[in-house]
Design an enzyme around this catalytic site. Structure first.
Site, short mmCIF file in Angstrom:
data_model
loop_
_atom_site.label_atom_id
_atom_site.label_comp_id
_atom_site.label_asym_id
_atom_site.label_seq_id
_atom_site.Cartn_x
_atom_site.Cartn_y
_atom_site.Cartn_z
N GLY A 16 2.77 2.58 5.91
CA GLY A 16 2.13 2.68 4.59
C GLY A 16 1.70 4.10 4.29
N VAL A 84 8.65 -2.80 6.82
CA VAL A 84 8.34 -3.41 8.12
C VAL A 84 8.30 -4.92 7.93
CG1 VAL A 84 6.56 -3.63 9.90
CG2 VAL A 84 7.06 -1.39 8.87
N GLU A 176 -9.92 -1.37 -18.35
CA GLU A 176 -9.19 -0.17 -18.74
C GLU A 176 -7.93 -0.54 -19.54
OE1 GLU A 176 -10.86 2.64 -15.11
OE2 GLU A 176 -8.97 1.62 -14.83
N ALA A 321 -9.95 3.40 -3.10
CA ALA A 321 -9.23 4.53 -2.51
C ALA A 321 -10.10 5.38 -1.57
CB ALA A 321 -8.64 5.38 -3.63
C1 FAD Z 1 -4.16 -1.05 -10.77
C2 FAD Z 1 -5.11 -0.53 -9.71
C3 FAD Z 1 -6.17 0.29 -10.07
C4 FAD Z 1 -7.05 0.78 -9.11
N1 FAD Z 1 -8.06 1.61 -9.50
C5 FAD Z 1 -8.86 2.16 -8.57
C6 FAD Z 1 -9.86 3.11 -8.93
O1 FAD Z 1 -10.03 3.43 -10.11
N2 FAD Z 1 -10.62 3.66 -7.95
C7 FAD Z 1 -10.43 3.34 -6.63
O2 FAD Z 1 -11.10 3.89 -5.77
N3 FAD Z 1 -9.52 2.42 -6.26
C8 FAD Z 1 -8.72 1.84 -7.19
N4 FAD Z 1 -7.78 0.92 -6.82
C9 FAD Z 1 -7.72 0.49 -5.42
C10 FAD Z 1 -7.02 1.52 -4.56
O3 FAD Z 1 -5.81 1.92 -5.17
C11 FAD Z 1 -6.76 0.89 -3.20
O4 FAD Z 1 -7.99 0.54 -2.64
C12 FAD Z 1 -6.04 1.87 -2.28
O5 FAD Z 1 -4.76 2.16 -2.80
C13 FAD Z 1 -5.91 1.30 -0.89
O6 FAD Z 1 -5.21 2.21 -0.10
P1 FAD Z 1 -4.28 1.68 1.08
O7 FAD Z 1 -3.80 2.90 1.79
O8 FAD Z 1 -4.99 0.64 1.85
O9 FAD Z 1 -3.09 0.92 0.37
P2 FAD Z 1 -2.05 1.42 -0.72
O10 FAD Z 1 -2.51 2.66 -1.36
O11 FAD Z 1 -1.78 0.24 -1.56
O12 FAD Z 1 -0.76 1.78 0.13
C14 FAD Z 1 -0.05 0.82 0.86
C15 FAD Z 1 1.31 1.39 1.17
O13 FAD Z 1 1.94 0.53 2.11
C16 FAD Z 1 3.29 0.37 1.76
N5 FAD Z 1 3.74 -0.91 2.32
C17 FAD Z 1 3.23 -2.13 2.10
N6 FAD Z 1 3.87 -3.06 2.82
C18 FAD Z 1 4.80 -2.41 3.55
C19 FAD Z 1 5.79 -2.82 4.47
N7 FAD Z 1 5.93 -4.09 4.82
N8 FAD Z 1 6.60 -1.88 5.01
C20 FAD Z 1 6.48 -0.57 4.66
N9 FAD Z 1 5.55 -0.14 3.79
C21 FAD Z 1 4.74 -1.03 3.24
C22 FAD Z 1 3.27 0.38 0.24
O14 FAD Z 1 4.56 0.69 -0.28
C23 FAD Z 1 2.22 1.43 -0.05
O15 FAD Z 1 2.78 2.73 -0.18
C24 FAD Z 1 -6.88 0.41 -7.76
C25 FAD Z 1 -5.83 -0.43 -7.39
C26 FAD Z 1 -4.94 -0.88 -8.36
C27 FAD Z 1 -3.80 -1.77 -7.95
#
Ligand code: FAD
Length: 430
Positions: A16, A84, A176, A321
């Site tokens: 990820g 994965v 939003e 995030a």
């Molecule tokens: C529409 C929206 C608006 C948001 N607005 C805000 C905001 O204003 N402020 C804020 O702080 N947070 C916001 N968030 C939440 C924030 O984006 C998430 O909390 C954050 O992205 C989490 O990070 P992460 O690294 O856990 O996952 P992600 O950023 O989601 O990354 C996960 C990654 O894993 C990859 N992946 C998943 N499954 C697999 C697999 N099986 N094999 C290979 N790769 C895989 C995906 O392709 C992705 O690139 C928002 C979320 C969304 C959906």
């Protein structure tokens, strides 16, 4: 291998390249490891601004960056475009979608989450959510197509349904979306159409809970509701959606005909817990130890939206995030300490900087805990914060310019119906 040959360095596999995974990789720069970063997409996505792509305010390339390019200077990192599918924790191997496997010494699971339909997965085709760029361009296509069809629709009730937009869920994304669709209909589109008055579009925001923006203080929630209503959004609180079809939604016992329904409620974590057969909460987030390792598996970490960890007061670390980034940085620290033979850092501690949400142009709410802001000042701060967190000077300039243009002229340049939107349309008809 000769006895003098160096041992191949410790192999860290990160799954990820979202906020959490990418931060782990950044923070491991210079550590005695080789890293493989696996993502099923070739880009890192700034999800907080996805709704702006969905509402034609920004182009996809302004909020996404090729992962390879971001890591081009890191000779210690190999990037793989692959999905994965399974983890053999005993053999310490992951299995990719092409059937190949990859061995790890340390594994970091940062696979994020998707939206959930509370047991109604059949609603997804009619009420898409926002998680990926494809989702955003598909939603954009639906919104714009609805206006196009309304322009040609002679039947009044059908035209009204085409000009009714329902957003389910009044968290930050729902608020939003609702605010920006209202501005699109009221300020950007009117001059473009001849047979319809886009200002008459109905935008209905439905929330099962008692208030909009439930994570914010009550006065800020109330302000958000008032601001939305001023923009012409109908805010329906305390009403759960109980039906969702291509014709519209059913909520609070009544049916509302709407051609466009957008889902902004509910979260379902990636299946990482299933891959490991490890304990998870009800939405599938891996329950991790205070050092973010999977119970009984010190070589496997889970971070970000894929995991759940409690704060000292028992409340869970939120799925945002900054939390994913802080967890990614923490995991890199633990890995470094282990490899250096040092004692590990104390348990992960989340530092909450504040909550932000915008409600259309010139209106936003910010809760820093010690101070609350609303209105134009909050909106400017929200804008600066988001531009600051974007990657690269070009994107920052381009987004800032786009926003200034929208601010001054109400024009949204990304009003394109691309194949994603058209495909959804065909699917619906088929
Ligand atoms: C529409 C929206 C608006 C948001 N607005 C805000 C905001 O204003 N402020 C804020 O702080 N947070 C916001 N968030 C939440 C924030 O984006 C998430 O909390 C954050 O992205 C989490 O990070 P992460 O690294 O856990 O996952 P992600 O950023 O989601 O990354 C996960 C990654 O894993 C990859 N992946 C998943 N499954 C697999 C697999 N099986 N094999 C290979 N790769 C895989 C995906 O392709 C992705 O690139 C928002 C979320 C969304 C959906």
């Amino acid at each position: 291998m000769s006895p003098q040959a160096p041992r191949s360095p410790h192999h860290v596999v990160v799954i990820g390249a979202g906020f959490g995974g990418l931060e782990t990789v950044h923070r491991l720069a210079g550590a005695p490891v080789r890293i493989t970063l696996v993502d099923r997409r070739n880009h890192h996505l700034f999800q907080p601004l996805l709704y702006q792509v969905a509402t034609a305010s920004l182009a996809p390339s302004e909020i996404a960056w090729p992962i390879r390019h971001l890591l081009r200077k890191r000779r210690d990192v190999t990037t793989l475009l692959a999905s994965v599918e399974a983890i053999d924790k005993a053999a310490r191997r992951i299995r990719l979608d092409d059937g190949s496997t990859l061995a790890y010494d340390t594994l970091v699971l940062a696979t994020g989450a998707r939206h959930a339909y509370f047991g109604h997965d059949d609603w997804e085709p009619v009420a898409p959510g926002l998680k990926t760029l494809e989702d955003a361009t598909a939603v954009r296509g639906r919104i714009l197509l609805a206006f196009e069809k309304a322009e040609r629709e002679p039947d009044k009730p059908k035209q009204t349904a085409l000009m009714t937009f329902v957003i389910v869920g009044a968290g930050p994304t729902g608020v939003e979306l609702a605010g920006t669709i209202a501005e699109l209909a009221r300020a950007t589109l009117p001059a473009d159409f001849r047979n319809i008055d886009t200002r008459k579009a109905r935008i209905v925001l439905i929330e099962a809970g008692p208030r909009a923006l439930p994570a914010f203080r009550e006065d800020l929630s109330a302000y958000a509701k008032r601001s939305l209503e001023r923009l012409g959004v109908e805010v329906e609180l305390g009403q759960a959606v109980t039906g969702c079809t291509a014709e519209g939604v059913v909520y609070g016992g009544k049916a509302l005909a709407a051609a466009t329904v957008i889902w902004a409620a509910g979260v379902q974590a990636s299946p990482a817990a299933q891959w490991l057969e490890a304990p998870a909460d009800r939405v599938g987030r891996l329950k991790v130890e205070p050092d973010l390792t999977v119970p009984g598996r010190p070589e496997i970490f889970a971070i970000g939206d894929a995991a759940i960890v409690a704060r000292p007061d028992g409340r869970p670390v939120p799925g945002v995030a900054p939390a994913a980034k802080q967890e990614g940085a923490y995991v890199a620290k633990v890995i470094r300490a282990r490899l250096a033979g040092e004692s590990p850092p104390p348990a992960f501690r989340y530092r909450h900087a504040g909550d932000l949400a915008t409600i259309g142009k010139r209106r936003a709410v910010i809760d820093f805990g010690w101070i609350q802001l609303r209105g134009a000042l909050a909106w400017w701060l929200w804008g600066f914060a988001h531009i600051y967190f974007l990657i690269g000077v070009r994107n920052r300039l381009s987004v800032a310019l786009n926003w200034l243009w929208i601010y001054a002229r109400d024009q949204r340049s990304a009003r394109l119906i691309t194949r994603d939107g058209a495909r959804l349309e065909t699917k619906e008809r088929g």
